[in-house]
Scaffold this active site. Sequence first.
Site, PDB file in Angstrom:
ATOM      1  N   ASP A 365       0.871  -1.169   0.000  1.00 10.77           N
ATOM      2  CA  ASP A 365       0.000   0.000   0.000  1.00 10.77           C
ATOM      3  C   ASP A 365       0.913   1.226   0.000  1.00 10.77           C
ATOM      4  O   ASP A 365       2.099   1.119   0.324  1.00 10.77           O
ATOM      5  CB  ASP A 365      -0.879  -0.042   1.254  1.00 10.77           C
ATOM      6  CG  ASP A 365      -1.971   1.014   1.219  1.00 10.77           C
ATOM      7  OD1 ASP A 365      -2.280   1.502   0.126  1.00 10.77           O
ATOM      8  OD2 ASP A 365      -2.499   1.345   2.292  1.00 10.77           O
ATOM      9  N   ASP A 557      -1.917  -1.899   6.239  1.00  7.84           N
ATOM     10  CA  ASP A 557      -2.282  -1.664   7.630  1.00  7.84           C
ATOM     11  C   ASP A 557      -2.990  -2.853   8.258  1.00  7.84           C
ATOM     12  O   ASP A 557      -3.251  -2.869   9.446  1.00  7.84           O
ATOM     13  CB  ASP A 557      -3.140  -0.400   7.771  1.00  7.84           C
ATOM     14  CG  ASP A 557      -4.432  -0.478   6.960  1.00  7.84           C
ATOM     15  OD1 ASP A 557      -4.815  -1.591   6.561  1.00  7.84           O
ATOM     16  OD2 ASP A 557      -5.050   0.573   6.726  1.00  7.84           O
TER      17      ASP A 557
END
Length: 663
Positions: A365, A557
Amino acid sequence: MENQLKKDKQEEQGCCAIDEKINLNTAQHAEDDGHGHHHSSSEKATLQMFVPAIISFVLLVVAMGFDNYFIQSWFTAWVRVAWYVVAYIPVGVPVIKEAFVSIKKGDVFSEFLLMAIATIGAFAIAEFPEGVAVMLFYAIGEIFQTLAVQRAKANIKTLLDQRPDEVTILENKVAKTIKASKAQIGAIIQLKAGEKLGLDGELLSDTASFNTAALTGESKPDTKTKGETVLAGMINLNSVCQVKVTTAYTDSKLSKILEMVQEATAKKAPTELFIRKFAKVYTPIVVILAVLICLVPLFFVADYHFKDGLYRALIFLVISCPCALVISIPLGYFGGIGAASKNGILFKGSNFLDVMASIQNVVMDKTGTMTEGVFKVQEVVFNSDFNKEDILQMVNAIESQSTHPVATAIHQYVGEIDTTLALKKVEEIAGHGLKATINDKEVIVGNFKLMDKFSIAYDMNPKSIVDTLIAVAYDKKFVGYLTIADSIKEDAQITIDKLKALNVKTTMLSGDKNSVVQFVAQKLGIKNAFGDLLPEDKVNKVKEIIAKKETVAFVGDGVNDAPVVALSNVGIAMGGLGSDATIETADVVIQDDKPSKIPMAINIGKQTKKIVWQNISLAFTVKAIVLILGAGGLATMWEAVFADVGVALLAILNAVRIQRMKF
C-alpha cells in the site's frame, strides 16, 4: 505457493518432545517476579545448570586418572564400579527420568531412551568411562541448548514486554501503588509526567499527550482527549492525567503480542515438520538395526564374542540419536524469530520465515507504508507583492477554526497562532475551504474551486501540480498557494533498492488518486503502481500476480486491506501493534513502522533457512560416516559421542549464530 498450503501450515500445531523440553528447561531456570513476567536468574542459575555436569566431569577425570596414570590398588572391583556409578548419577538420572516420562506419553523411541540404553549397556559390558562420558557430553549439549533458547526468549521479552511492573491507582482520592497485574477493571490510574501506562484504558482527563513509540514506532507526541482509548506502553509526556482501566492486565495489546510471539514456534515450518516425522520413523528402525548388529553375527560367525557385538550395537545407538536434528532445527527457527524480534519484526510462526525466504513479489500500500500517512506542507508559493510570514500567520489563524487534516498540517508548519490578529466572521464553506475577516480585510483559504466561487483570478493551472493545493486570497487578490502532501518515508528508497538487490519485484496498490501514486512510484523507482483502487480492485490485482505463480507478500495496515492480506502468502502489517485487527490479520508485524524492515525480514528468512539446511547436511553426513564405521567395528564410543553430542553442539552453535548477525 498456494493459499491453501499457507492455511495447512498454520494448522500444524502438533507439539513433540523437543517443544516440551524447551519449555520445561526454560521454566526450570527462570523465576517469577510476581508480575506475570519470567526472567532468567542470570549467572547464578546458569552456574547451577552446570553443577551436575561439573561433578560428573571431576569424578570421571579422577577415575580415569586412577585407571591409567595414577594407578591405585584400592581402585578396583566394587569400589571402581561404585565410583563410576556415582559419576553417572548427576547426569544420567535426569535423562532416565525423562525417558520414562516420554514412554508414558507414548513416545517410546525418544532420544532419552536411546541415551539411557546406550550408557546403561556400556556399564553392562564394563565400559564404565565411556558410559559416563557419553551421558556427560549429552548433558552438556542439553545445557547449551537450554541457554540458546533462553537467549532467544530474552531477545523477544526485552523488545516486547514494555509494561511497567507497578501502577498508581486512586482509592477514595488517595494514591496507592500496586502491582499492575492486580489492578481491576474500573480502577482509576494516576499517571505522572514521564510515567508509562501499565494497562489499556479510557482517558478521564480533558487532554494528555503521549509518546506511543512502544506501540506504533512513532516518536512524535499523540494528543488524546477525554474519552479516547489509551494503551499500555504509552508514556505520558506532560501534566498528571487520570486513566480508567478498561482491560485486564493479561488482555492488553502488549500482552497479546507477547503471547503471540512466544507461541510462534507452535506453527512449524515444512522442514521442521518433515524432520520430526522422519525422526519418528528413523529412530525405531535404528533400534532394530542395533539389535540385528548384536544378534545376527551369532548365526554366521563361529568365534563371535557377544560382548563385542553388544558394544558395536551400543555405539550404533549413540550415533543414531537424532538429537542434533530435533534440537538444532527448531532452535534455528526459534533463533530466527528471536533475531527478527530483536530488530522489531514479529513473526507469527516459523512457517512464515520459510515463506519470506522465497518471496518473489512485495505488493505494498502507499499511505502509511512507503509514505508517512501524515499530511505535511511541502511548498509555499506566494506572490512577491505580499509578506509571506504575515499571510502564513493569517492562514494559520483561520485554519485553527477547522479540524481537517490540512489544517493540522498548516498549524504544524507555521507554529503558534498569532493571537493579536483580529479574526472575525469565520465561515466554513463545505467542500471548498474557509473565509474570514482579518483587520477588516477578507481572507479566503481553500481549494481553487473556492477561488472560482468568489471570482478570484489566478495565473496558474492547478492540474499541473500533483499534490493537494491550498489557495489563498487576500482582499480580493490571489496571493498564491501551499502544496500539501503525505511525505515519503526516509528509508523508502533504501527499501526499494534492497528489494531490487534481492531480485524481489515491487508493486504499489493504493486507493489514493492515481497521479499521486504514480508520482511516488516514479520517485522511488517502482515500475508497477496502480491508484484509484477499491479494496476489491486490490484483491483482483493480487490474484493476477498469484496467477503468474509468484509468491506474494502484501504490506499494509492489515485492517482496510484484510481481504488482500488473507489472499497473499504473507501479510505484513506496518506499525500495527496498536490495532487488534492488525494483530489478528497479519502474519508478520513490523513494529517501528520502517519499510526497510521488509527486505530485512526476507534476509532473516533466507539466513534462517540456510542455517537449518547446513545443520541437516552436517548431521546426516557425519552420522552416516560414523554409522558405517560403527557397524563395521571401526568406530569406538568416543567417535559415537562426537557423531551425536559433538554434532549436536556444532549444530546448536550454528543455530544461535543467527542471533548475532547484522541484517
